[in-house]
Write a protein that holds these residues in place. Structure first.
Motif, mmCIF file in Angstrom:
data_model
loop_
_atom_site.group_PDB
_atom_site.id
_atom_site.type_symbol
_atom_site.label_atom_id
_atom_site.label_comp_id
_atom_site.label_asym_id
_atom_site.label_seq_id
_atom_site.Cartn_x
_atom_site.Cartn_y
_atom_site.Cartn_z
ATOM 1 N N THR A 40 0.851 -1.191 0.000
ATOM 2 C CA THR A 40 0.000 0.000 0.000
ATOM 3 C C THR A 40 0.884 1.238 0.000
ATOM 4 O O THR A 40 1.784 1.362 0.839
ATOM 5 N N LYS A 41 0.624 2.142 -0.941
ATOM 6 C CA LYS A 41 1.389 3.384 -0.990
ATOM 7 C C LYS A 41 0.956 4.311 0.141
ATOM 8 O O LYS A 41 -0.088 4.115 0.769
ATOM 9 N N ARG A 42 1.742 5.325 0.361
ATOM 10 C CA ARG A 42 1.429 6.289 1.407
ATOM 11 C C ARG A 42 0.093 6.984 1.116
ATOM 12 O O ARG A 42 -0.635 7.373 2.027
ATOM 13 N N LYS B 13 10.267 1.360 0.763
ATOM 14 C CA LYS B 13 10.364 0.094 1.491
ATOM 15 C C LYS B 13 9.139 -0.130 2.376
ATOM 16 O O LYS B 13 8.632 -1.250 2.488
ATOM 17 N N SER B 14 8.675 0.954 3.002
ATOM 18 C CA SER B 14 7.538 0.825 3.917
ATOM 19 C C SER B 14 6.234 0.489 3.185
ATOM 20 O O SER B 14 5.263 0.072 3.811
ATOM 21 N N TRP B 15 6.212 0.690 1.859
ATOM 22 C CA TRP B 15 4.994 0.368 1.099
ATOM 23 C C TRP B 15 4.842 -1.138 0.872
ATOM 24 O O TRP B 15 3.733 -1.643 0.759
ATOM 25 N N ILE B 16 5.984 -1.821 0.737
ATOM 26 C CA ILE B 16 5.979 -3.221 0.293
ATOM 27 C C ILE B 16 5.638 -4.142 1.464
ATOM 28 O O ILE B 16 6.293 -4.113 2.506
ATOM 29 N N GLU B 17 4.623 -4.975 1.267
ATOM 30 C CA GLU B 17 4.185 -5.898 2.317
ATOM 31 C C GLU B 17 4.557 -7.346 2.006
ATOM 32 O O GLU B 17 4.898 -8.106 2.914
ATOM 33 N N ILE C 10 -0.875 -1.559 -4.049
ATOM 34 C CA ILE C 10 0.144 -2.039 -4.989
ATOM 35 C C ILE C 10 -0.127 -3.518 -5.230
ATOM 36 O O ILE C 10 -0.169 -4.311 -4.288
ATOM 37 N N ASP C 11 -0.312 -3.868 -6.501
ATOM 38 C CA ASP C 11 -0.537 -5.273 -6.864
ATOM 39 C C ASP C 11 0.230 -5.535 -8.159
ATOM 40 O O ASP C 11 -0.334 -5.610 -9.246
ATOM 41 N N PHE C 12 1.552 -5.637 -8.014
ATOM 42 C CA PHE C 12 2.424 -5.799 -9.176
ATOM 43 C C PHE C 12 2.603 -7.289 -9.450
ATOM 44 O O PHE C 12 2.991 -8.052 -8.572
ATOM 45 N N ASP C 13 2.336 -7.692 -10.692
ATOM 46 C CA ASP C 13 2.474 -9.104 -11.077
ATOM 47 C C ASP C 13 2.924 -9.132 -12.528
ATOM 48 O O ASP C 13 2.170 -8.749 -13.431
ATOM 49 N N GLN C 14 4.164 -9.553 -12.745
ATOM 50 C CA GLN C 14 4.694 -9.504 -14.106
ATOM 51 C C GLN C 14 5.474 -10.772 -14.409
ATOM 52 O O GLN C 14 6.327 -11.196 -13.626
ATOM 53 N N LYS C 15 5.157 -11.363 -15.558
ATOM 54 C CA LYS C 15 5.910 -12.523 -16.016
ATOM 55 C C LYS C 15 7.165 -12.054 -16.737
ATOM 56 O O LYS C 15 7.168 -11.025 -17.410
ATOM 57 N N LEU C 16 8.221 -12.838 -16.603
ATOM 58 C CA LEU C 16 9.524 -12.484 -17.152
ATOM 59 C C LEU C 16 9.946 -13.551 -18.154
ATOM 60 O O LEU C 16 9.528 -14.713 -18.058
ATOM 61 N N HIS C 17 10.801 -13.151 -19.097
ATOM 62 C CA HIS C 17 11.091 -14.031 -20.230
ATOM 63 C C HIS C 17 12.590 -14.138 -20.484
ATOM 64 O O HIS C 17 13.386 -13.351 -19.986
#
Length: 718
Positions: free
Chosen positions: A60-62, A110-114, A67-74
């Motif tokens: 959650t941002k301030r 850093k404080s945003w990331i859970e 925040i819901d980041f989900d990315q596939k990598l190749h």
């Protein structure tokens, strides 16, 4: 020693042959022994690569936005294109954190990331690193995908899959240590060590540090701040850059050379400490020498003095006579002073007595004066009484003054005979004093006045005499005081008497000293011999005061120097093939990347890149900013190619380029750099994985659309 590999027993024998006159084979082996094999390192590829397949992080941002980041990598190049300060570097730092445990994420973000989940494969095994950041970092490394993790989590089965857990952790430090052990095991890395001098001034203490997995990761994650350096900014500290190079290539003999150098540093540290102690010993010896030399000169002087004074005649009679004469004078002065003082004190006592008597007489005079005045008043009163009585006695009362009744003669007679008043008829209470009594009393008073007057006269006479005597005594006291003050002081006499006493005592000591001159002479001769021997011993030891310990340490240092020299020479032979292949690959890539002016690339014995550019040999730091970026890209790509084409080296085939191209200010150069990355992707798409984060829109075509994550102007990556 073999020309292809090292045999430990043969190596010990080889070194022993050099030092067999001083050390046994066992002693050589004790110096050269290491916990692990000398042949621990091998450049042969393990056939493993690190391939990231998916990144998820939640928080959650301030501002309150989720925040819901989900990315596939190749495989190949994955590119994030967004404006500066929009989150590209944060993506890479989250990946770095999940792979190393080293957290460099900005504090405000850093404080945003859970929660963080990173999915990757090594060989044929898929792993998911899960990190819970809601409190103290905790989580696990699982041997399955993120989808499986979500499935187990939704079914509440995460606690039942112990066999699928590589490890769990309960703190960031715990995570860092366990990730290091994991990746060291996967890619056959280990801690190369180096020593650092203590920051304390004039200290010989060394601190031992080691290269961690986080340090080796710098050969994977190429941060924007380090493009000016082949590895990273502080790569020369402990030769860390060189050690990363050795580890990534798996160069033979890296382990024994590293450990023996560390041991050599410790020996040099010990030598420094011992030399410091030896210096202290030398200083002590010098101090002893100075004392002995001084005593030696004193002995010689005493011997000369004994020789000269053997016939000296000590005569103190004149001093004794002078002392006696002075003593008589002092005694006479003291007697005169004492006599005068006694007279002075006697007169002082007499004066005090006289003054006391004088005061008493004055007091008596005052009392007598008062008594005479009192008697005179009494005498006057008697005379007045007498006169009043005579008046009233002769008074003939005819009538009562109140009622005018005549007083009879009978009453008058009765008053005369019986003392009853002829007027009131009452008898008076007070007796009437007869005139004879009054006369008698007056006579007594006059006699007392006469007696007191005579006494007063005598007192006055005595006061006069006493006053004169007091003045006389005062003058005597003053005269005695002046006389006493004028008596000569004895301080100078006493000072001279003390000097004479000291001189007589000195003569006595000297006489005692030379009482037995021959015996004294013999003692001095013996002491001279002893002191001379001690001085000779110090002189002999001055040049050889170095201790046995320092000799042993120097010998050990020589063994290590010789062994390291032999290993370095051997490694040059063993590394020739792999380094030659790497040089060829680097030259090919720098030319492909547009640096046609570089005609040769060589790797020195110190593992430094030497470029020949326009027929001039230069180092990496001599290149321009744009050239450095291309050369660095060529270097790391060649490390991966070495594995791809020759199955050599241990690079995980994974690279992160954070903001490359910031040095490429000219548009055509930027276009050229973009084409370089596109060429890399075309050639090695399925052989490696590269992440590129940039704000340059020229990079939008370097890879496939499914691997290009472009954000609009001023849009955040997450």
């Amino acid at each position: 020693m073999s020309s292809t590999e090292i045999n430990y027993r043969d190596f010990v024998t080889y070194v022993h042959d050099k030092f067999k006159e001083e050390l046994t084979a066992d002693e050589i082996e004790e110096i050269l022994y290491l916990e692990e094999s000398y042949n621990k390192d091998s450049p042969a590829s393990l056939g493993k690569s690190l391939y990231l397949t998916r990144l998820v992080f939640l928080g959650t941002k301030r501002s309150g936005d989720k925040i819901d980041f989900d990315q596939k990598l190749h495989h190949g190049i994955n590119a994030w294109i967004a404006d500066n300060h929009k989150g590209k570097s944060t993506i890479f730092k989250i990946i770095k954190f999940a792979l190393t445990g080293n957290d460099s994420i900005k504090k405000d973000i850093k404080s945003w990331i859970e929660e963080i989940l990173l999915e990757f494969t090594i060989g044929k095994v898929t792993y998911t690193c899960y990190i819970d950041r809601t409190g103290r970092d905790k989580g696990s490394l699982y041997r399955f995908s993120i989808d499986q993790y979500n499935s187990y989590k939704s079914e509440f089965k995460l606690d039942t899959i112990e066999k699928k857990v590589e490890f769990s952790f309960n703190s960031r430090q715990d995570l860092e240590e366990k990730l290091q052990n994991f990746f060291f095991d996967q890619f056959s890395f280990y801690n190369l060590k180096y020593s650092q001098k203590s920051s304390v001034k004039d200290s010989f203490e060394l601190n031992t540090s080691s290269l961690s997995w986080s340090t080796y990761f710098k050969s994977i994650y190429l941060e924007s701040s380090n493009y000016e350096h082949l590895f990273f900014e502080q790569e020369k500290l402990g030769l860390q850059g060189k050690k990363i190079f050795e580890m990534v290539l798996g160069l033979p003999l890296t382990y024994p050379i590293n450990m023996l150098k560390l041991q050599l540093d410790r020996v040099n540290e010990s030598i420094g400490k011992v030399k410091l102690v030896d210096k202290s010993r030398m200083d002590t010896a010098k101090s002893s020498k100075d004392v002995l030399e001084k005593r030696y000169q004193e002995i010689l002087e005493e011997q000369e003095s004994v020789k000269k004074n053997l016939e000296i005649n000590f005569e103190e009679r004149p001093l004794i006579e002078e002392y006696s004469s002075l003593q008589e004078k002092v005694n006479q002065i003291r007697k005169n002073h004492r006599d005068l003082t006694e007279l002075y004190q006697s007169e002082k006592s007499r004066l005090l007595s006289m003054e006391e008597e004088f005061c008493n007489l004055k007091s008596d005079r005052k009392k007598v004066d008062a008594e005479i005045i009192r008697l005179q008043k009494q005498e006057l009163n008697m005379e007045l009484y007498k006169q009043s009585q005579s008046f009233f006695t002769n008074l003939d009362i005819k009538t009562c003054p109140h009622c005018e009744i005549k007083v009879s003669e009978a009453k008058k007679e009765k008053e005369k005979d019986q003392h009853i008043c002829s007027l009131c008829g009452e008898e008076p209470t007070e007796q009437k004093i007869e005139e004879s009594e009054i006369l008698q009393k007056s006579g007594q008073i006059q006699q007392e006045i006469k007696s007191h007057s005579a006494r007063l006269k005598k007192i006055v006479e005595n006061l006069g005499k006493k006053s004169l005597l007091i003045e006389e005594i005062k003058k005597n006291v003053e005269d005695y005081s002046v006389t006493i003050s004028s008596i000569q002081s004895i301080d100078l006499y006493n000072k001279r008497l003390k000097e004479i006493e000291d001189e007589i005592a000195r003569i006595g000591r000297e006489r005692e000293k030379y009482k037995n001159p021959l015996e004294k002479k013999e003692l001095l001769i013996k002491e001279e011999a002893v002191v001379n021997f001690q001085l000779e011993e110090i002189k002999r030891n001055e040049s050889s005061i170095v201790s046995v310990e320092i000799h042993s340490l120097n010998l050990k240092k020589a063994v290590l120097d010789y062994a390291l020299y032999a290993l370095e020479r051997k490694r040059i032979v063993l590394n020739k093939d792999i380094l030659s292949k790497l040089e060829t690959l680097i030259l090919k890539e720098v030319n492909v990347f547009g640096l046609k002016s570089i005609t040769t690339v060589a790797i020195s014995d110190k593992y430094e890149l030497i470029f020949t550019q326009n027929d001039v040999q230069i180092g990496f730091n001599d290149l321009s900013e744009g050239e450095k970026l291309r050369a660095k890209l060529a270097f790391y790509l060649s490390l991966i190619q070495l594995d791809i084409e020759h199955s050599l080296g241990r690079h995980p085939r994974f690279l992160i380029f954070d903001s490359p191209g910031s040095e490429e200010m000219v548009p055509q150069h930027l276009k050229g750099l973009a084409e370089i990355f596109k060429d890399i992707n075309d050639r090695f798409e399925n052989e490696l994985q590269i992440f590129v984060g940039t704000a340059l829109r020229e990079f939008s075509q370097i890879t496939g659309k499914d691997r290009t994550f472009i954000k609009e102007e001023d849009e955040f990556v997450f």
